[in-house]
Design an enzyme around this catalytic site. Sequence first.
Site, PDB file in Angstrom:
ATOM      1  CG  ASN A 129      -1.912   1.014   1.372  1.00  0.00           C
ATOM      2  OD1 ASN A 129      -2.314   1.343   2.475  1.00  0.00           O
ATOM      3  ND2 ASN A 129      -2.386   1.566   0.296  1.00  0.00           N
ATOM      4  CG  ASN A 179      -8.164   8.072  -0.311  1.00  0.00           C
ATOM      5  OD1 ASN A 179      -7.443   7.216   0.199  1.00  0.00           O
ATOM      6  ND2 ASN A 179      -9.271   8.519   0.274  1.00  0.00           N
ATOM      7  CB  CYS A 192      -3.715   6.299   6.012  1.00  0.00           C
ATOM      8  SG  CYS A 192      -2.799   5.065   5.043  1.00  0.00           S
ATOM      9  N   GLY A 193      -3.674   3.618   8.189  1.00  0.00           N
ATOM     10  CA  GLY A 193      -2.841   2.823   9.097  1.00  0.00           C
ATOM     11  C   GLY A 193      -1.460   2.527   8.528  1.00  0.00           C
ATOM     12  CG  ASN A 194      -0.877  -0.387   5.417  1.00  0.00           C
ATOM     13  OD1 ASN A 194      -0.507  -1.172   6.286  1.00  0.00           O
ATOM     14  ND2 ASN A 194      -1.809  -0.711   4.541  1.00  0.00           N
ATOM     15  CG  ASN A 218     -10.518   4.971   7.797  1.00  0.00           C
ATOM     16  OD1 ASN A 218     -10.581   4.329   8.838  1.00  0.00           O
ATOM     17  ND2 ASN A 218      -9.688   4.635   6.815  1.00  0.00           N
ATOM     18  CG  HIS A 257     -12.824   0.352   7.559  1.00  0.00           C
ATOM     19  ND1 HIS A 257     -11.900   0.119   6.560  1.00  0.00           N
ATOM     20  CD2 HIS A 257     -12.300   1.354   8.321  1.00  0.00           C
ATOM     21  CE1 HIS A 257     -10.871   0.937   6.721  1.00  0.00           C
ATOM     22  NE2 HIS A 257     -11.087   1.696   7.779  1.00  0.00           N
ATOM     23  CG  ASN A 277     -11.876   2.610   3.352  1.00  0.00           C
ATOM     24  OD1 ASN A 277     -11.162   2.888   2.405  1.00  0.00           O
ATOM     25  ND2 ASN A 277     -12.086   3.479   4.356  1.00  0.00           N
ATOM     26  CD  GLU A 303      -6.974   1.565   1.008  1.00  0.00           C
ATOM     27  OE1 GLU A 303      -7.027   2.801   1.170  1.00  0.00           O
ATOM     28  OE2 GLU A 303      -5.956   0.881   1.197  1.00  0.00           O
ATOM     29  CB  CYS A 332      -6.702  -1.391   3.885  1.00  0.00           C
ATOM     30  SG  CYS A 332      -7.617  -0.013   4.608  1.00  0.00           S
ATOM     31  N   GLY A 333      -4.372  -0.744   6.458  1.00  0.00           N
ATOM     32  CA  GLY A 333      -4.122  -0.898   7.894  1.00  0.00           C
ATOM     33  C   GLY A 333      -5.371  -0.668   8.729  1.00  0.00           C
ATOM     34  CB  THR A 334      -7.913   2.050   8.844  1.00  0.00           C
ATOM     35  OG1 THR A 334      -8.012   2.173   7.416  1.00  0.00           O
ATOM     36  CG2 THR A 334      -7.078   3.182   9.408  1.00  0.00           C
ATOM     37  N   GLY A 335      -8.275  -0.920   7.643  1.00  0.00           N
ATOM     38  CA  GLY A 335      -9.182  -2.006   7.255  1.00  0.00           C
ATOM     39  C   GLY A 335      -8.892  -3.289   8.009  1.00  0.00           C
TER      40      GLY A 335
HETATM   41  N1  LIG Z   1      -8.754   4.915   1.526  1.00  0.00           N
HETATM   42  C1  LIG Z   1      -8.857   5.203   2.966  1.00  0.00           C
HETATM   43  C2  LIG Z   1      -7.586   5.934   3.453  1.00  0.00           C
HETATM   44  C3  LIG Z   1      -6.354   5.040   3.409  1.00  0.00           C
HETATM   45  C4  LIG Z   1      -6.485   3.916   4.385  1.00  0.00           C
HETATM   46  C5  LIG Z   1      -5.565   2.731   4.163  1.00  0.00           C
HETATM   47  N2  LIG Z   1      -4.605   2.829   3.112  1.00  0.00           N
HETATM   48  C6  LIG Z   1      -4.905   2.294   5.465  1.00  0.00           C
HETATM   49  O1  LIG Z   1      -3.781   1.756   5.449  1.00  0.00           O
HETATM   50  O2  LIG Z   1      -5.573   2.438   6.533  1.00  0.00           O
HETATM   51  C7  LIG Z   1     -10.088   6.080   3.234  1.00  0.00           C
HETATM   52  O3  LIG Z   1     -10.485   6.865   2.357  1.00  0.00           O
HETATM   53  O4  LIG Z   1     -10.619   5.960   4.356  1.00  0.00           O
END
Ligand SMILES: N[C@H](CCC[C@H](N)C(=O)O)C(=O)O
Length: 278
Positions: A13, A64, A73-75, A163, A165, A196, A214, A223-226
């Site tokens: 990512n 984004n 964004c976690g990552n 964010n 999910h 997401n 995403e 996706c870290g938050t995912g």
């Molecule tokens: N596309 C996500 C942001 C990046 C999150 C993702 N890359 C991560 O690592 O958490 C959003 O609009 O909420």
Amino acid sequence: MKFNFSKWHGLGNDFVIVNGLEEKINNYNEMAIQVCDRYFGIGADGLVVILPSAVADFQMRIFNSDGSEAEMCGNVTRCIARYVFEYGLTDKKKITLETKAGLIKPELIFIDDVLSTIRVDMGEPRLKRGELPMVGNEDEQVVDEVLEIDGTEHRITGVSMGNPHCILFVDDITGINLSDIGAKIETHAAFPKKTNVEFVQVLNKQNLRMRVWERGAGVTMACGTGACATLVAAVLNGKTDRQATVELDGGQLLIEWGPDNHIYMSGPAVEVFRGTYL
Ligand SMILES: N[C@H](CCC[C@H](N)C(=O)O)C(=O)O
């Protein structure tokens, strides 16, 4: 407008990181679209700018590839923690980052002076519909609800890490047409701020396989938050323990839902190259 950048990724990512303390960019949203273009730009899932903060060590703003700004964004949080340490912006191995999702705390974990992993306190999951956000009674949790897509009913769980999910558990993740159904759920009317979308196959109580569409970026390698939202949804649905490994297309993240109700994510961050955007 020329500016220096550094290209990083967390499990594939990938992000263009700019030190906003030194570089000037006029319109972040527009610039994100330009630099993220994989043919006419640098190529990335997002643009991330490091800025000063009155309440934390640094502020982090995330854009984004479609130009939209994300709360968190976690990552890239793991990448920023390495960046500010290795570029000498701080001598702290544990920092606080101001984001639109609140204060996030990444820590560089060294073993015998060698960086082993980066562990991030991602804060608390938001479990009420209104925080997701999702239409309906604000105080309800969104667990095992039905979302209709093209006449087919899908069972979902909603979790926000700042964010939004939308998590769907499936028996066989290889059968999912992510680009088709992911895009439809991202923009479904149930999600006023879009969402997401994570498809999850439960391997056992300590291991999950997840693929992600995403918001604002499409299919990404991780996706870290995912991954954090996925662990929370798995616990809420009685599928895993409160600590599990989430296996993504780009690699693995260790996610823990601590007794303090905070979510902790551990994983790598890699700097690939540096350059000047002309
Ligand atoms: N596309 C996500 C942001 C990046 C999150 C993702 N890359 C991560 O690592 O958490 C959003 O609009 O909420």
